[in-house]
Design a protein around this motif. Structure first.
Motif, PDB file in Angstrom:
ATOM      1  N   VAL A  47      38.212  34.042  41.376  1.00  0.00           N
ATOM      2  CA  VAL A  47      37.114  34.760  41.513  1.00  0.00           C
ATOM      3  C   VAL A  47      36.907  34.485  42.377  1.00  0.00           C
ATOM      4  N   LEU A  48      36.374  35.728  43.528  1.00  0.00           N
ATOM      5  CA  LEU A  48      35.561  35.730  44.726  1.00  0.00           C
ATOM      6  C   LEU A  48      34.469  36.412  44.874  1.00  0.00           C
ATOM      7  N   ASN A  49      33.284  36.217  44.967  1.00  0.00           N
ATOM      8  CA  ASN A  49      32.011  36.608  44.987  1.00  0.00           C
ATOM      9  C   ASN A  49      31.598  36.222  47.010  1.00  0.00           C
ATOM     10  N   ASN A  50      30.671  38.029  47.054  1.00  0.00           N
ATOM     11  CA  ASN A  50      30.245  38.395  48.178  1.00  0.00           C
ATOM     12  C   ASN A  50      29.055  37.749  47.885  1.00  0.00           C
ATOM     13  N   ILE A  51      28.900  36.775  48.745  1.00  0.00           N
ATOM     14  CA  ILE A  51      27.266  36.516  48.477  1.00  0.00           C
ATOM     15  C   ILE A  51      26.378  37.054  49.586  1.00  0.00           C
ATOM     16  N   GLY A  52      27.267  37.288  50.400  1.00  0.00           N
ATOM     17  CA  GLY A  52      26.301  38.378  51.576  1.00  0.00           C
ATOM     18  C   GLY A  52      25.467  39.542  51.807  1.00  0.00           C
ATOM     19  N   ALA A  53      24.530  40.126  52.350  1.00  0.00           N
ATOM     20  CA  ALA A  53      24.206  41.202  52.391  1.00  0.00           C
ATOM     21  C   ALA A  53      24.569  42.693  52.890  1.00  0.00           C
ATOM     22  N   GLU A  54      26.505  42.482  53.661  1.00  0.00           N
ATOM     23  CA  GLU A  54      27.003  43.869  53.472  1.00  0.00           C
ATOM     24  C   GLU A  54      28.395  43.590  52.681  1.00  0.00           C
ATOM     25  N   PRO A  55      28.766  44.833  52.856  1.00  0.00           N
ATOM     26  CA  PRO A  55      29.854  44.371  52.647  1.00  0.00           C
ATOM     27  C   PRO A  55      30.831  43.404  52.723  1.00  0.00           C
ATOM     28  N   ALA A  56      31.972  43.930  52.357  1.00  0.00           N
ATOM     29  CA  ALA A  56      33.003  42.722  53.449  1.00  0.00           C
ATOM     30  C   ALA A  56      34.893  42.469  52.650  1.00  0.00           C
ATOM     31  N   THR A  57      35.281  42.409  53.347  1.00  0.00           N
ATOM     32  CA  THR A  57      36.820  42.603  53.173  1.00  0.00           C
ATOM     33  C   THR A  57      37.616  41.375  53.550  1.00  0.00           C
ATOM     34  N   MET A  91      57.829  31.234  43.285  1.00  0.00           N
ATOM     35  CA  MET A  91      57.038  31.415  42.650  1.00  0.00           C
ATOM     36  C   MET A  91      55.719  32.535  42.483  1.00  0.00           C
ATOM     37  N   ILE A  92      54.756  31.892  43.442  1.00  0.00           N
ATOM     38  CA  ILE A  92      53.748  31.868  42.644  1.00  0.00           C
ATOM     39  C   ILE A  92      53.084  33.647  43.203  1.00  0.00           C
ATOM     40  N   ALA A  93      52.692  34.266  41.902  1.00  0.00           N
ATOM     41  CA  ALA A  93      52.286  35.347  42.182  1.00  0.00           C
ATOM     42  C   ALA A  93      50.811  36.210  42.195  1.00  0.00           C
ATOM     43  N   PHE A  94      50.369  37.357  42.944  1.00  0.00           N
ATOM     44  CA  PHE A  94      48.824  37.569  42.777  1.00  0.00           C
ATOM     45  C   PHE A  94      48.653  38.667  43.059  1.00  0.00           C
ATOM     46  N   SER A  95      47.362  39.191  42.999  1.00  0.00           N
ATOM     47  CA  SER A  95      47.229  40.653  42.850  1.00  0.00           C
ATOM     48  C   SER A  95      45.298  40.757  42.727  1.00  0.00           C
ATOM     49  N   PRO A  96      44.721  41.228  43.618  1.00  0.00           N
ATOM     50  CA  PRO A  96      44.943  42.164  44.528  1.00  0.00           C
ATOM     51  C   PRO A  96      45.347  41.372  45.624  1.00  0.00           C
ATOM     52  N   ARG A  97      45.627  41.836  47.248  1.00  0.00           N
ATOM     53  CA  ARG A  97      46.545  41.029  48.286  1.00  0.00           C
ATOM     54  C   ARG A  97      45.060  41.588  49.334  1.00  0.00           C
ATOM     55  N   ARG A  98      44.358  42.373  49.339  1.00  0.00           N
ATOM     56  CA  ARG A  98      43.062  42.620  50.261  1.00  0.00           C
ATOM     57  C   ARG A  98      42.049  43.499  49.018  1.00  0.00           C
ATOM     58  N   VAL A  99      40.808  42.882  49.385  1.00  0.00           N
ATOM     59  CA  VAL A  99      39.755  43.402  48.893  1.00  0.00           C
ATOM     60  C   VAL A  99      38.553  43.250  49.350  1.00  0.00           C
ATOM     61  N   THR A 100      37.476  44.590  49.739  1.00  0.00           N
ATOM     62  CA  THR A 100      36.658  45.016  49.976  1.00  0.00           C
ATOM     63  C   THR A 100      35.774  44.847  49.053  1.00  0.00           C
ATOM     64  N   LEU A 101      34.538  43.802  48.887  1.00  0.00           N
ATOM     65  CA  LEU A 101      33.094  43.788  48.321  1.00  0.00           C
ATOM     66  C   LEU A 101      31.872  43.649  48.149  1.00  0.00           C
ATOM     67  N   PRO A 102      31.264  44.451  47.454  1.00  0.00           N
ATOM     68  CA  PRO A 102      30.069  44.908  48.037  1.00  0.00           C
ATOM     69  C   PRO A 102      29.075  43.388  47.712  1.00  0.00           C
ATOM     70  N   PRO A 103      28.267  43.912  48.600  1.00  0.00           N
ATOM     71  CA  PRO A 103      27.272  42.236  48.238  1.00  0.00           C
ATOM     72  C   PRO A 103      27.418  42.100  46.769  1.00  0.00           C
ATOM     73  N   ASN A 104      27.223  40.808  47.118  1.00  0.00           N
ATOM     74  CA  ASN A 104      27.048  40.461  45.103  1.00  0.00           C
ATOM     75  C   ASN A 104      27.783  40.484  43.550  1.00  0.00           C
TER      76      ASN A 104
END
Length: 275
Positions: A47-57, A91-104
């Motif tokens: 789980v990723l979480n953007n704790i900043g005040a602006e969107p971040a990629t 062996m290891i697969a993951f998705s997605p490979r790029r995310v843009t997260l709004p604050p919180n």
């Protein structure tokens, strides 16, 4: 505000009262859990979480790192990777490979594993890298045009954090032994040091607690101390305040325990005289 805890050498070393961090932090990104173990058949989530005040990629990728005898992690180019390291990447697969997260706004990264038939027993490891994409790069990738009328240069720090993703194949085991302990003085201040050796077919990982007979509380607690299979031994070095360094000198007991999430059993205990 920058909160940066270094990668696999992540540790919290302080007087009792500092708890283990449940997530790694880099810039305004929080990542949990800080370590992933896959049994060869079932996947999991990060789980990723953007704790900043602006969107971040953020861009997500896999890379190879090897532990050194000093406990650091060297990044290894794929051209110089061993067969086992290359196998881990496959062996290891993951998705997605790029995310843009709004604050919180949390985002789940799905992590899966596929172990090819006939893979030899062992521990296979890659490190998942979460790296911030600067706004200028995001804008360029979305077709934005640079401003006209001059040239400007801006230096933008790029924050990243890695967590190990470990695939275990077969019935594996490991033991660890605590060696000598001492206090050293460096340009960054004093450090509590000890040798930690490993035997077996997998890594060891856990917490260190330093106590003294008669003291009501531990003198020092350090979380997330590991020895990976590519090294038989490493030196653990934990920076401590000068007043704590003075208290640590003399007879102490060092206890190395498994991560509390898997039971917290004792890996090794040693009585040492710290000089």
């Amino acid at each position: 505000m920058l909160r940066f805890l270094k990668g696999f050498g992540l540790f919290t070393a302080a007087v009792l009262g500092v708890a283990a961090s449940p997530a790694h932090a880099a810039g305004d990104l929080l990542v949990a859990p800080t370590r992933v173990i896959l049994d060869g058949s079932r996947g999991t989530e990060v789980v990723l979480n953007n704790i900043g005040a602006e969107p971040a990629t953020y861009r997500i990728s896999l890379e190879i790192k090897r532990m050194t005898a000093a406990g650091g992690l060297d990044e290894i180019a794929e051209d110089h990777a061993s067969a086992a390291e290359k196998a881990a990447l496959g062996m290891i697969a993951f998705s997605p490979r790029r995310v843009t997260l709004p604050p919180n706004q949390p985002q789940v990264i799905r992590v899966g594993v596929r172990v090819p038939e006939g893979t030899p027993p062992g521990e296979y490891r890659a490190h998942m890298l979460f790296r911030a994409v600067p706004d200028a790069v995001v804008a360029a990738s979305e077709g934005a045009k640079p401003a006209s009328g001059g040239v400007s240069i801006a230096l933008t720090p790029i924050y990243g954090i890695t967590i190990p993703v470990i695939v275990r194949v077969g019935d594996l085991g490991a033991e660890a032994t605590i060696g000598e302990a001492w206090i050293s003085e460096g340009t960054d201040g004093p450090a509590f040091n000890f040798d930690l050796s490993r035997t077996g077919s997998r890594s060891v990982y856990g917490d260190i607690e330093v106590t003294r007979a008669g003291a009501p509380e531990p003198l020092l607690v350090a979380r997330g101390i590991a020895v990976y299979p590519e090294v038989g031994a490493r030196q653990v070095s934990l920076r401590v305040p000068p007043e704590l360094a003075a208290k640590l000198k003399g007879p102490v007991r060092i206890r190395y325990t498994e991560d509390r999430e898997i039971g917290g059993g004792t890996i090794d205990t040693a009585d040492r005289v710290v000089k």
